[in-house]
Design an enzyme around this catalytic site. Structure first.
Site, PDB file in Angstrom:
ATOM      1  N   TRP A 106      -9.014   9.347  -0.427  1.00 18.73           N
ATOM      2  CA  TRP A 106      -8.769   8.667   0.852  1.00 18.73           C
ATOM      3  C   TRP A 106      -7.305   8.335   1.064  1.00 18.73           C
ATOM      4  CZ3 TRP A 106     -11.606   9.629   4.669  1.00 18.73           C
ATOM      5  CH2 TRP A 106     -12.980   9.814   4.518  1.00 18.73           C
ATOM      6  N   ASP A 176      -6.057  -0.795   2.715  1.00 13.69           N
ATOM      7  CA  ASP A 176      -7.368  -0.309   3.146  1.00 13.69           C
ATOM      8  C   ASP A 176      -8.394  -0.819   2.131  1.00 13.69           C
ATOM      9  OD1 ASP A 176      -9.689   1.089   3.698  1.00 13.69           O
ATOM     10  OD2 ASP A 176      -8.769   3.079   3.688  1.00 13.69           O
ATOM     11  N   LYS A 200     -19.249   0.897   4.550  1.00 16.19           N
ATOM     12  CA  LYS A 200     -19.469   1.003   3.110  1.00 16.19           C
ATOM     13  C   LYS A 200     -20.169  -0.260   2.621  1.00 16.19           C
ATOM     14  CE  LYS A 200     -17.389   4.976   2.945  1.00 16.19           C
ATOM     15  NZ  LYS A 200     -15.940   5.179   3.076  1.00 16.19           N
TER      16      LYS A 200
HETATM   17  C1  LIG Z   1     -14.892   6.159   3.756  1.00 15.70           C
HETATM   18  C2  LIG Z   1     -13.464   5.709   3.704  1.00 15.70           C
HETATM   19  C3  LIG Z   1     -12.555   5.969   4.752  1.00 15.70           C
HETATM   20  C4  LIG Z   1     -12.934   6.760   5.986  1.00 15.70           C
HETATM   21  O1  LIG Z   1     -13.358   5.873   6.966  1.00 15.70           O
HETATM   22  P1  LIG Z   1     -13.847   6.301   8.432  1.00 15.70           P
HETATM   23  O2  LIG Z   1     -14.359   5.007   8.977  1.00 15.70           O
HETATM   24  O3  LIG Z   1     -14.882   7.349   8.274  1.00 15.70           O
HETATM   25  O4  LIG Z   1     -12.651   6.762   9.172  1.00 15.70           O
HETATM   26  C5  LIG Z   1     -11.277   5.449   4.638  1.00 15.70           C
HETATM   27  N1  LIG Z   1     -10.895   4.729   3.569  1.00 15.70           N
HETATM   28  C6  LIG Z   1     -11.735   4.468   2.547  1.00 15.70           C
HETATM   29  C7  LIG Z   1     -11.261   3.669   1.383  1.00 15.70           C
HETATM   30  C8  LIG Z   1     -13.035   4.949   2.586  1.00 15.70           C
HETATM   31  O5  LIG Z   1     -13.871   4.691   1.573  1.00 15.70           O
END
Ligand SMILES: *Cc1c(COP(=O)(O)O)cnc(C)c1O
Length: 364
Positions: A106, A176, A200
């Site tokens: 990611w 993030d 998640k």
């Molecule tokens: C799944 C994930 C993403 C992608 O997120 P979207 O909402 O599908 O754009 C980004 N960062 C992390 C850490 C993730 O686990």
């Protein structure tokens, strides 16, 4: 009634949600008790929804201990939109490079998006070593000149998690936290901006939580389209256009569950540690039959990634697991292997069941 398979859902995302939340959602699809209408047909301009947004924001503030110096926003476009919105806002036109870490799948996605907007410096990359570990402090040299530092607290695909806060106090930290948000206390006020999509750990897809120190906006570009401008969203209290009403309501229910049933993020962290410990202990005691992907100090408490002796055994494992009622154990398509995602709502008894299954599978 819920299908019992829901409780054995080890999916990497969208992830499992608490059973009590799913039951309330089931009822809300029919009618939200206070309103008498389906959640899918309630106006975002209603007083009821204004109260939902206010309580949701307040719950997140309480769970993370956020002061009034921080704004809590609910945006669309997922974490991926933040990969762009952050450099568009805080890197565009800057003379110094922003600092990024490349710790897995990611964070690899964040780099090209940032490079569109300006120059970045990748302080450390695990690409050459297969993303099996995270950098140590002595491998990282942070510059006081950087417009910001960006990193990902938990690499969902490889199962790597930082157990510390990185960077300098005088450079804005941007993180993030999509796959470990509200899984533990996170020293939120040491960050200038935290973002996490819901799907998640805290809800369904459709909404992304952005927590921002308001003073960060002093460095923000001012000529962006309204929808992509944090200021506009802030002034509109996250209702600039039609927001994802349903997703936000479910996240509200999850924050209530965290506050009132779990008793806060410290309790949640304790439970999450117990769950992860069971699985990692099983991997470590399997005489090499199950091989953890991540090096021990950097192992994720959310995503437990591992391999079996060969592809054929992994395929048989997934088939047997599915027949036994488990879902979502297939590793991310980018890396293969097995991934047991044990987000907040995945219970300790469900992890115990998986461990029993894995133990029995090894003995077959
Ligand atoms: C799944 C994930 C993403 C992608 O997120 P979207 O909402 O599908 O754009 C980004 N960062 C992390 C850490 C993730 O686990």
């Amino acid at each position: 009634m819920l299908n019992p398979r829901n409780s054995l859902n080890f999916s990497g995302g969208p992830g499992v949600l608490p059973e009590s939340v799913l039951l309330q959602v089931q009822q809300a699809i029919s009618a939200v008790p206070e309103v008498g209408l389906s959640i899918l047909g309630i106006s975002h301009r209603s007083d009821w929804f204004a109260a939902v947004v206010a309580e949701l924001e307040d719950n997140i503030r309480r769970l993370l201990g956020l002061s009034s110096e921080y704004s809590v926003l609910f945006l669309q476009g997922g974490a991926t939109q933040q990969f762009s919105m952050i450099p568009m806002t805080f890197l565009h036109g800057k003379s110094q490079p922003a600092e990024y870490l490349h710790t897995g799948y990611w964070s690899g996605k964040t780099l090209p998006e940032a490079r569109r907007e300006g120059s970045i410096k990748v302080l450390w990359s695990g690409a050459d070593t297969g993303f099996k570990r995270l950098p140590r402090n002595d491998e990282l040299e942070f510059s006081p000149e950087a417009p910001y530092l960006h990193y990902i607290s938990n690499e969902t695909v490889e199962g790597l998690q930082f157990q510390r806060v990185l960077g300098r106090e005088d450079v804005p930290r941007i993180c993030d936290m999509s796959s470990d948000f509200l899984s533990k206390p996170c020293q939120a006020e040491r960050f200038a901006l935290i973002y996490a999509h819901a799907q998640k750990n805290v809800g369904p897809a459709g909404v992304t939580v952005v927590i921002m120190r308001q003073s960060l906006l002093n460095y923000a570009r001012t000529d962006l389209p309204g929808f992509l401008d944090y200021r506009t969203q802030m002034q509109a209290h996250s209702i600039y256009n039609t927001p994802p009403v349903f997703a936000m309501y479910v996240v509200l229910l999850v924050t209530r569950w965290l506050l009132h049933e779990i008793g806060g993020v410290a309790n949640m962290a304790h439970l999450n540690q117990q769950k992860a410990q069971l699985l990692y202990r099983l991997l470590d005691n399997s005489d090499g039959f199950y091989r953890a992907h991540a090096e021990t100090p950097d192992r994720s408490l959310m995503n437990v990634c591992f391999n079996l002796p060969n592809l054929e055994t992994e395929t048989r494992f997934l088939q047997a697991a599915s027949a036994a009622g488990f879902s979502g154990l297939k590793g991310h398509r980018a890396v293969g292997g097995i991934r047991a995602s044990i987000y907040n709502a995945l219970t300790l008894p469900a992890v115990e069941k998986l461990c029993e299954f894995m133990d029995a599978f090894q003995r077959l």
